[in-house]
Write a protein that holds these residues in place. Structure first.
Motif, PDB file in Angstrom:
ATOM      1  N   LYS A  56     -40.232  68.737  -6.160  1.00  0.00           N
ATOM      2  CA  LYS A  56     -39.024  67.894  -6.112  1.00  0.00           C
ATOM      3  C   LYS A  56     -38.722  67.521  -4.672  1.00  0.00           C
ATOM      4  N   SER A  57     -38.496  66.264  -4.369  1.00  0.00           N
ATOM      5  CA  SER A  57     -38.259  65.833  -2.987  1.00  0.00           C
ATOM      6  C   SER A  57     -36.955  65.058  -2.907  1.00  0.00           C
ATOM      7  N   ASP A  58     -35.940  65.650  -2.265  1.00  0.00           N
ATOM      8  CA  ASP A  58     -34.671  64.957  -2.072  1.00  0.00           C
ATOM      9  C   ASP A  58     -34.819  63.682  -1.257  1.00  0.00           C
ATOM     10  N   PRO A  59     -35.597  63.684  -0.134  1.00  0.00           N
ATOM     11  CA  PRO A  59     -35.740  62.434   0.638  1.00  0.00           C
ATOM     12  C   PRO A  59     -36.240  61.276  -0.213  1.00  0.00           C
ATOM     13  N   GLY A  60     -37.192  61.543  -1.131  1.00  0.00           N
ATOM     14  CA  GLY A  60     -37.684  60.474  -1.996  1.00  0.00           C
ATOM     15  C   GLY A  60     -36.598  59.956  -2.919  1.00  0.00           C
ATOM     16  N   ASN A  61     -35.819  60.861  -3.464  1.00  0.00           N
ATOM     17  CA  ASN A  61     -34.708  60.450  -4.321  1.00  0.00           C
ATOM     18  C   ASN A  61     -33.666  59.645  -3.543  1.00  0.00           C
ATOM     19  N   GLN A  62     -33.441  60.029  -2.272  1.00  0.00           N
ATOM     20  CA  GLN A  62     -32.474  59.297  -1.453  1.00  0.00           C
ATOM     21  C   GLN A  62     -32.913  57.855  -1.235  1.00  0.00           C
ATOM     22  N   ILE A  63     -34.193  57.659  -0.929  1.00  0.00           N
ATOM     23  CA  ILE A  63     -34.675  56.296  -0.714  1.00  0.00           C
ATOM     24  C   ILE A  63     -34.610  55.483  -2.002  1.00  0.00           C
ATOM     25  N   LEU A  64     -34.941  56.134  -3.129  1.00  0.00           N
ATOM     26  CA  LEU A  64     -34.837  55.431  -4.403  1.00  0.00           C
ATOM     27  C   LEU A  64     -33.393  55.017  -4.669  1.00  0.00           C
ATOM     28  N   ASP A  65     -32.481  55.918  -4.401  1.00  0.00           N
ATOM     29  CA  ASP A  65     -31.061  55.573  -4.572  1.00  0.00           C
ATOM     30  C   ASP A  65     -30.668  54.392  -3.682  1.00  0.00           C
ATOM     31  N   LEU A  66     -31.210  54.369  -2.480  1.00  0.00           N
ATOM     32  CA  LEU A  66     -30.915  53.257  -1.582  1.00  0.00           C
ATOM     33  C   LEU A  66     -31.456  51.945  -2.144  1.00  0.00           C
ATOM     34  N   LEU A  67     -32.662  51.988  -2.694  1.00  0.00           N
ATOM     35  CA  LEU A  67     -33.233  50.783  -3.292  1.00  0.00           C
ATOM     36  C   LEU A  67     -32.409  50.332  -4.497  1.00  0.00           C
ATOM     37  N   LEU A  68     -31.899  51.283  -5.258  1.00  0.00           N
ATOM     38  CA  LEU A  68     -31.054  50.925  -6.399  1.00  0.00           C
ATOM     39  C   LEU A  68     -29.779  50.239  -5.949  1.00  0.00           C
ATOM     40  N   ARG A  69     -29.216  50.702  -4.833  1.00  0.00           N
ATOM     41  CA  ARG A  69     -28.009  50.068  -4.304  1.00  0.00           C
ATOM     42  C   ARG A  69     -28.271  48.625  -3.875  1.00  0.00           C
ATOM     43  N   LEU A  70     -29.511  48.390  -3.428  1.00  0.00           N
ATOM     44  CA  LEU A  70     -29.842  47.050  -2.939  1.00  0.00           C
ATOM     45  C   LEU A  70     -29.871  46.013  -4.053  1.00  0.00           C
ATOM     46  N   VAL A  71     -29.971  46.471  -5.270  1.00  0.00           N
ATOM     47  CA  VAL A  71     -30.000  45.532  -6.390  1.00  0.00           C
ATOM     48  C   VAL A  71     -28.770  44.631  -6.381  1.00  0.00           C
ATOM     49  N   SER A  72     -27.635  45.187  -6.008  1.00  0.00           N
ATOM     50  CA  SER A  72     -26.408  44.384  -5.972  1.00  0.00           C
ATOM     51  C   SER A  72     -26.134  43.786  -4.602  1.00  0.00           C
ATOM     52  N   LEU A  73     -27.026  44.022  -3.620  1.00  0.00           N
ATOM     53  CA  LEU A  73     -26.779  43.546  -2.265  1.00  0.00           C
ATOM     54  C   LEU A  73     -27.709  42.418  -1.828  1.00  0.00           C
ATOM     55  N   VAL A  74     -28.983  42.487  -2.243  1.00  0.00           N
ATOM     56  CA  VAL A  74     -29.936  41.494  -1.736  1.00  0.00           C
ATOM     57  C   VAL A  74     -29.652  40.126  -2.326  1.00  0.00           C
ATOM     58  N   ASP A  75     -30.104  39.092  -1.628  1.00  0.00           N
ATOM     59  CA  ASP A  75     -29.868  37.731  -2.099  1.00  0.00           C
ATOM     60  C   ASP A  75     -30.815  37.398  -3.249  1.00  0.00           C
TER      61      ASP A  75
END
Length: 771
Positions: free
Chosen positions: A671-690
């Motif tokens: 289990k890797s928390d850093p990997g989950n953190q980056i995935l969470d960041l990418l999920l947040r981008l769904v509502s941010l990117v153009d």
């Protein structure tokens, strides 16, 4: 300074200038225009006629005055010197003292400007002067006459004897005329610099035992003594007068004569140090003698420094009327005696560790250090009442102290940490207290700004100096200090009002090369690592925190030239607080705009920097790069870069690539928390990117999600469904819903196959085709 004096014809005039004296010469009144050759010839002609007819009327005096007022340009030849000597030698004519004084001044001009004055004429001049000021009695002598006699009496044994007699018998006369002090000091300096050792000690007694140097304006007189000794000792060094140097050290510095005024000896010791420092750097033939001379001066300074207990007395006596000498002495006491950090750092080149440790610890327990707060208060009170000139002087003394403290403590900290931690801790206790002094003083400076006499230019200049000084002492800030925050708010408000002031502050940041590869004395002896230089790191952290407050005033070119390289360097600093500050600065720049600047230039720089930002941040993630810093940077670039920017595509690609490395580890059961953190960041981008970047993000996310364990897949899909359901973006929502349905179908199909560890490559290709 000594070299400047050597280029000056008249020593007393140089002493006036270098000491800042506002009192002019009692005789010399400079003409606005250079005298004509005809007027000079006419003046000499009238003097000659007066002597022949022995009628010394107003025309004669006018001629003398005209010549003396033109002394900087005229040349007195031997025949003219004979004429002047003849006037002084008259026995049956009573000349007014002004006439004698002017004649002696012209003889002085002759001696100073003649290449090789006739020794016979010099002897005749001395005899004539003796006849006026010694043999004819002293009851009618005037101070100016005595002072001019001292100036002329400076050659050979005969003249030195006259000089000593004048100083010992009539020296007190000049005490009533402040403008005569540099004249008499110059005469003593000429006598001390002569090749003869006869009467040398008597001249020193006249210099150090005379009370006239302690009259009103003693700071000015003290500076005259300092630079006079500097001039004399510099001459010894150039002429290799070893005996004179040893004699001066023995008589003036090492012996404690009861009639010597300590103030004068203190200033003389400082003059010796100035001269010997220049002599040492210039390469002396007698380095041992120079070293002994310096040691004697330093020991004398230490002994006389006990006088600085006056600082404690002043701190305890309540309100005192403003006085420039008190202000300057308090500043000197604080920076050299209460906080003797300069002496401590310099001692590392000389003494073993043990004695230094004792000295520093004794100072910490001493009354002078314990009274530092009260002395600082007295200093600030004197500052508040001072005139603008003296305020400016002491301000620069404090700012220079901060710069030196940073440069010196940085090296000592690297040298002692882990080796002499106790000693380093004691030194830092003194430095921490000096930090409090600097902050309290800086606040006192800003309190003067409502005064209408303080210009806006002065406020802005001082604001930059305060910020730079605070950056230098930031390492010693260990407590929350209201005065610190109040001062910071005041000076930053000034910096934010002006582009040039902002750039001036930003350009004061240490250069990138000096941060990573310093060329100073101590770091060359160490295995230097920039990230372990805590003093330097604290200073850069200060800049990283302050620059965002005025980023809108900073042009794109200035940010690229001065800030960017340092910001990226400290993104990789192992201290996460420092790394976060670097990310915050990057976010501030991305979100900034500048009205006077072309928008394209700033936007282009933002895009250029994003590529390196992502590379630099992810290469040290998660070991160094703090996730919250990275997340803020990525969110900012998606908000502030133009739609469809290649830099946004690159950022998404870099995040997905980094996340894949962690997911690969998960496929092996970790289990890797850093990997989950980056995935969470990418999920947040769904509502941010153009809308142009969104399809690429969805495709990249899908490839990551289907590789997750089934529990994580379900959780991520649930988060995405909730995010899309709450969205009111009617343009993006249909495509997101369709994408989620397809993604959910593939993930469900994959789970029913029982793989658990993710789909095969064929399934990934199917997903890519459907999206």
């Amino acid at each position: 300074m000594a070299r400047n004096a050597n280029s000056s014809v008249f020593l007393e005039e140089w002493l006036r200038v270098v000491s800042g004296s506002s009192v002019s010469s009692p005789l010399v009144k400079q003409n606005s225009a250079a005298p004509s050759a005809r007027s000079i010839i006419q003046a000499w002609s009238e003097i000659r006629e007066s002597l022949q007819s022995q009628r010394f009327d107003t025309r004669y005096l006018q001629a003398l005055r005209a010549l003396v007022s033109s002394e900087s340009t005229i040349h007195v030849a031997d025949p003219q010197a004979k004429l002047l000597i003849a006037i002084l030698s008259l026995k049956d004519v009573s000349l007014p003292y002004e006439s004698c004084t002017l004649v002696m001044r012209l003889l002085y001009v002759w001696i100073r400007k003649a290449f090789r004055p006739s020794q016979a004429l010099v002897g005749s001049a001395v005899q004539a002067i003796r006849g006026v000021v010694v043999d004819d009695g002293r009851s009618n002598l005037q101070p100016v006459l005595v002072a001019q006699s001292v100036l002329v009496a400076e050659l050979k044994v005969l003249t030195l004897e006259l000089l000593c007699r004048l100083l010992e018998g009539e020296g007190s006369l000049v005490g009533s005329r402040e403008e005569l002090v540099p004249v008499v000091l110059a005469g003593i300096g000429y006598g001390l610099s002569s090749s003869s050792d006869v009467h040398y000690v008597r001249l020193l007694d006249s210099l150090f035992g005379c009370s006239i140097w302690l009259k009103d304006g003693s700071v000015t007189h003290g500076l005259m003594v300092l630079h006079l000794v500097e001039w004399v000792v510099s001459g010894y060094l150039r002429s290799n007068y070893v005996n004179k140097m040893s004699l001066f050290a023995n008589e003036a510095l090492e012996m404690s004569k009861g009639n010597y005024t300590l103030f004068t000896v203190l200033m003389a010791a400082a003059g010796v140090l100035r001269a010997s420092a220049a002599g040492s750097s210039g390469g002396s033939q007698n380095l041992e003698v120079v070293s002994e001379l310096r040691n004697s001066a330093e020991k004398r300074l230490e002994a006389v420094a006990q006088l600085l207990c006056f600082a404690i007395a002043l701190a305890r006596c309540g309100t005192v009327s403003p006085s420039p000498p008190l202000l300057l002495c308090l500043a000197s006491a604080l920076l050299t005696q209460v906080f003797p950090l300069g002496n401590i750092y310099e001692s590392f080149c000389k003494d073993p560790i043990g004695p230094r440790l004792i000295w520093v610890r004794e100072h910490l327990s001493g009354v002078l250090f314990k009274e530092s707060g009260a002395i600082t208060g007295a200093f600030c009170n004197q500052y508040a009442k001072a005139n603008e000139e003296n305020k400016y002087i002491v301000e620069n003394m404090i700012w220079d102290f901060c710069q030196n403290l940073y440069l010196q403590h940085r090296q000592i900290a690297l040298l002692l940490r882990g080796v002499e931690d106790t000693l380093l801790g004691d030194i830092e206790k003194i430095a921490e207290s000096s930090f409090l002094m600097v902050v309290v003083f800086a606040l006192a400076v800003t309190k003067q700004w409502p005064n209408p006499t303080v210009s806006e230019e002065r406020k802005m200049e001082t604001s930059v100096k305060i910020l730079v000084s605070f950056s230098c002492v930031e390492y010693f800030r260990h407590i929350r200090l209201p005065e610190y925050m109040e001062t910071i708010r005041e000076v930053i408000s000034c910096v934010q009002e002006n582009d040039a002031t902002c750039v001036s502050f930003v350009e004061s940041i240490p250069a990138y090369a000096s941060l990573t590869n310093p060329k100073d004395l101590f770091t060359q002896r160490l295995e230097y690592e920039w990230s372990r230089d805590d003093v330097q790191t604290s200073r850069i952290l200060f800049y990283l925190r302050v620059i965002p407050t005025c980023i809108g005033r900073l042009s794109a070119s200035a940010f690229r030239r001065v800030v960017a390289s340092t910001m990226f360097l400290y993104i990789g600093h192992p201290n996460r607080k420092v790394a976060r500050a670097s990310h915050t600065l990057f976010v501030a720049f991305l979100s900034s705009a500048k009205e006077s600047e072309e928008e394209d230039e700033r936007n282009q720089l933002k895009e250029d920097l994003v590529f390196y930002y992502m590379e630099r941040s992810l290469e040290v993630y998660p070991e160094i790069t703090p996730f919250e810093g990275l997340a803020s940077g990525v969110a900012a670039l998606t908000r502030h870069l133009p739609a469809g920017s290649p830099a946004i595509f690159y950022s998404v690609h870099s995040l997905v690539e980094k996340a894949s490395t962690f997911n690969a580890d998960e496929s092996q059961g970790r289990k890797s928390d850093p990997g989950n953190q980056i995935l969470d960041l990418l999920l947040r981008l769904v509502s941010l990117v153009d809308i142009q970047v969104l399809p690429y993000l969805m495709k990249s996310l899908a490839q990551l999600i289907i590789m997750l364990p089934k529990e994580r897949q379900i959780m991520v899909l649930g988060e995405l469904y909730g995010q899309v359901a709450e969205s009111d973006d009617v343009i993006r929502k249909p495509s997101l819903v369709s994408w989620l349905q397809s993604l959910n179908y593939l993930c469900s199909n994959n789970r029913t196959q029982g793989s658990g560890s993710g789909p095969t490559i064929d399934t990934s290709n199917q997903l890519a085709a459907r999206l």
